[in-house]
Design a protein around this motif. Structure first.
Motif, PDB file in Angstrom:
ATOM      1  N   TYR A   1      40.011  39.907  39.626  1.00  8.21           N
ATOM      2  CA  TYR A   1      39.698  41.179  40.286  1.00  8.21           C
ATOM      3  C   TYR A   1      38.225  41.519  40.053  1.00  8.21           C
ATOM      4  N   TYR A   2      37.507  41.723  41.177  1.00  9.76           N
ATOM      5  CA  TYR A   2      36.109  42.131  41.048  1.00  9.76           C
ATOM      6  C   TYR A   2      35.704  42.971  42.256  1.00  9.76           C
ATOM      7  N   LYS A   3      35.373  44.219  41.992  1.00 13.08           N
ATOM      8  CA  LYS A   3      34.837  45.179  42.966  1.00 13.08           C
ATOM      9  C   LYS A   3      35.786  45.540  44.112  1.00 13.08           C
ATOM     10  N   TYR A   4      36.283  44.535  44.830  1.00 11.57           N
ATOM     11  CA  TYR A   4      37.002  44.810  46.074  1.00 11.57           C
ATOM     12  C   TYR A   4      38.482  44.439  46.041  1.00 11.57           C
ATOM     13  N   GLY A   5      38.871  43.618  45.064  1.00 12.30           N
ATOM     14  CA  GLY A   5      40.263  43.161  44.997  1.00 12.30           C
ATOM     15  C   GLY A   5      40.364  41.876  44.196  1.00 12.30           C
ATOM     16  N   ARG A  62      35.254  31.351  35.030  1.00  9.13           N
ATOM     17  CA  ARG A  62      36.035  31.695  36.232  1.00  9.13           C
ATOM     18  C   ARG A  62      35.600  33.057  36.779  1.00  9.13           C
ATOM     19  N   GLN A  63      35.470  34.034  35.885  1.00  6.52           N
ATOM     20  CA  GLN A  63      35.062  35.386  36.292  1.00  6.52           C
ATOM     21  C   GLN A  63      33.687  35.367  36.952  1.00  6.52           C
ATOM     22  N   GLU A  64      32.762  34.634  36.347  1.00  3.80           N
ATOM     23  CA  GLU A  64      31.390  34.614  36.870  1.00  3.80           C
ATOM     24  C   GLU A  64      31.299  33.836  38.184  1.00  3.80           C
ATOM     25  N   PHE A 105      30.742  34.381  44.164  1.00  4.50           N
ATOM     26  CA  PHE A 105      31.315  34.326  45.509  1.00  4.50           C
ATOM     27  C   PHE A 105      31.286  35.702  46.167  1.00  4.50           C
ATOM     28  N   VAL A 106      31.561  36.735  45.392  1.00  3.37           N
ATOM     29  CA  VAL A 106      31.485  38.099  45.935  1.00  3.37           C
ATOM     30  C   VAL A 106      30.049  38.394  46.369  1.00  3.37           C
TER      31      VAL A 106
END
Length: 492
Positions: free
Chosen positions: A134-138, A456-458, A463-464
């Motif tokens: 989950y990052y910013k948008y979903g 994985r998070q980074e 990609f975002v």
């Protein structure tokens, strides 16, 4: 080979690919292909289809029937499976009979056949690396695609010797059904397509052999005609989800830079997968003219208007109205220019689905302009993200699923070792493009316990960033004000 042919025939019978009456016919095709001169039916152990094919390929290499390289093996094992395939007309007939009961039963049959026939090489697609965060948008989804094998230098050299015949015209054309293939074109003897009528036009459905997501299907035009987003596109998308309400369907944009990899053949992509864009939050609901359609500006890195309603005809009309308004819309303060020297820049990536028994379509606003600062595209992955993703942002990425290159599997593993002090990044050529990112990653508190999770998070955050580059209106005050100006323009 007697044992292997017995095992393959048993597999085909168990999976209803052939009937008892087809048995001798299939055996004789296999004997001819493998240059074996006799056969005896016998009891054999059940083993996986992939093991059967591997053993047959090993035999074919030993006997000099094929060269020992990946492409030659892929061409040959498709010929093997062709010996136990139902005819195209039989597949269509079975699909049609099941469809009368229920559309999902029909697609289940067709998808399972595509896997059992090894048309979808599940032994490879299962190796794809998948994760979400989950990052910013979903919950953004990542897939590192390992299912397309990379050719070795010998195969590349062989491929250069193959003269292009121009048949089939492209990888989507219906003439691929049964095509033997060659070093530059995959074998398609196990390929089967289903006719689909979309608003009176003849299309065909197939599954993608690389299945980037669950039941990833392609719906392509009977004719080899270019991609075009217009009123017919919206009609066709709604026609498809009426016939297959358990699937979503969308189209790549019809312009270079913001389109997909195939612009020369009109097609859509669908399937049975829940994409992150579906869970995007609403910025605000807006009213457009007198249309009885719910319209929402959604919080998504690519600027999207979501339409929901009960009347598909009204949805088509409003979608087409928004498209034509967008095609001619300019907002120079945000680098959005509709035309330069007569060349059009604005288009839409549309995505349709059924949602709570209502029709829903996401209209993603796109612009393919370039500039001196951004020669690859102003609304395209910028240079600082190219080490992760530099290709066009097509339909699948627009919906929040990254299809990343296979090279990242080893590169991320090497980056991990560098971050843990096991390797030196300056000694690894393939990591030089990641140097800036690596310097940033070093500022995080990384240890053996959290390194995989942080990488994985980074990767998701990168990609975002790519998706935000592709958004014409950024999700900040200035961008949302600009987006609102466009919506106001729709009401003029």
């Amino acid at each position: 080979m007697n044992e292997k042919i017995n095992q393959l025939i048993n597999f085909a019978l168990e999976n209803k690919m052939i009937k008892k009456e087809d048995e001798s016919y299939s055996v004789n095709l296999l004997l001819d292909l493998l240059k074996v001169d006799s056969f005896e039916r016998c009891e054999v152990d059940d083993i996986s289809i992939y093991d059967i094919l591997d053993d047959m390929l090993e035999y074919a290499c030993e006997k000099g029937l094929i060269d020992n390289d990946m492409t030659s093996k892929d061409l040959f094992d498709t010929r093997i499976m062709n010996c136990i395939m139902p005819r195209p007309s039989e597949v269509i007939e079975t699909f049609s009979e099941l469809y009368k009961v229920n559309s999902q039963m029909a697609t289940d049959y067709y998808y399972n056949l595509s896997i059992n026939s090894n048309y979808i090489r599940k032994s490879r697609t299962d190796k794809n690396i998948k994760f979400d965060f989950y990052y910013k948008y979903g919950d953004i989804q990542i897939s590192i695609n390992l299912s397309k094998p990379e050719k070795d230098p010998k195969e590349i050299a062989k491929a250069k010797l193959v003269k292009s015949s121009g048949y089939p015209k492209c990888l989507l054309c219906k003439e691929n059904v049964g095509y033997a293939g060659h070093m530059n074109h995959p074998a398609r003897q196990t390929h089967r397509i289903i006719p689909v009528n979309l608003n009176g036009a003849q299309y065909f459905m197939q599954y993608s052999p690389y299945v980037y997501y669950n039941e990833h299907c392609i719906v392509f035009n009977n004719e080899h005609v270019p991609m075009k987003i217009d009123e017919a596109t919206f009609r066709n998308l709604f026609s498809f989800i009426k016939q297959f309400p358990h699937y979503m369907v969308g189209s790549n944009a019809d312009l270079p830079i913001v389109g997909g990899s195939i612009l020369t053949h009109d097609h859509y992509q669908g399937g049975r997968h829940h994409f992150p864009i579906e869970d995007a939050q609403t910025i605000k609901e807006v009213k457009i003219k007198d249309y009885d359609v719910k319209v929402e500006m959604i919080k998504w890195p690519l600027s999207t208007l979501r339409l929901t309603g009960n009347n598909s005809e009204e949805m088509v009309e409003l979608s087409n109205y928004i498209l034509n308004k967008w095609i001619n819309y300019t907002d120079e303060s945000l680098d959005i220019i509709a035309f330069t020297n007569g060349e059009r820049h604005n288009t839409i990536t549309p995505i349709a689905r059924m949602k709570d028994d209502q029709y829903q379509i996401d209209l993603v606003l796109r612009n393919n302009r370039t500039s001196e600062e951004y020669p690859d595209g102003i609304f395209h992955p910028h240079k600082e993200h190219h080490h992760i993703k530099k290709e066009n942002i097509g339909l699948i990425e627009v919906m929040g699923l990254a299809i990343l290159p296979a090279r990242l599997k080893n590169e991320l593993a090497d980056l991990k070792d560098c971050l843990l002090g096991v390797k030196n990044i300056n000694e690894i050529d393939s990591l030089q493009k990641h140097i800036e990112w690596y310097e940033y990653l070093k500022t995080l508190s990384i240890d053996e316990k959290n390194v995989d999770e942080i990488l994985r998070q980074e990767t998701v955050k990168k990609f975002v960033g790519v998706l935000e580059n592709a958004g014409v209106y950024k999700m900040n005050d200035e961008g949302i004000d600009g987006f609102t100006r466009f919506v106001d323009y729709l009401n003029k």
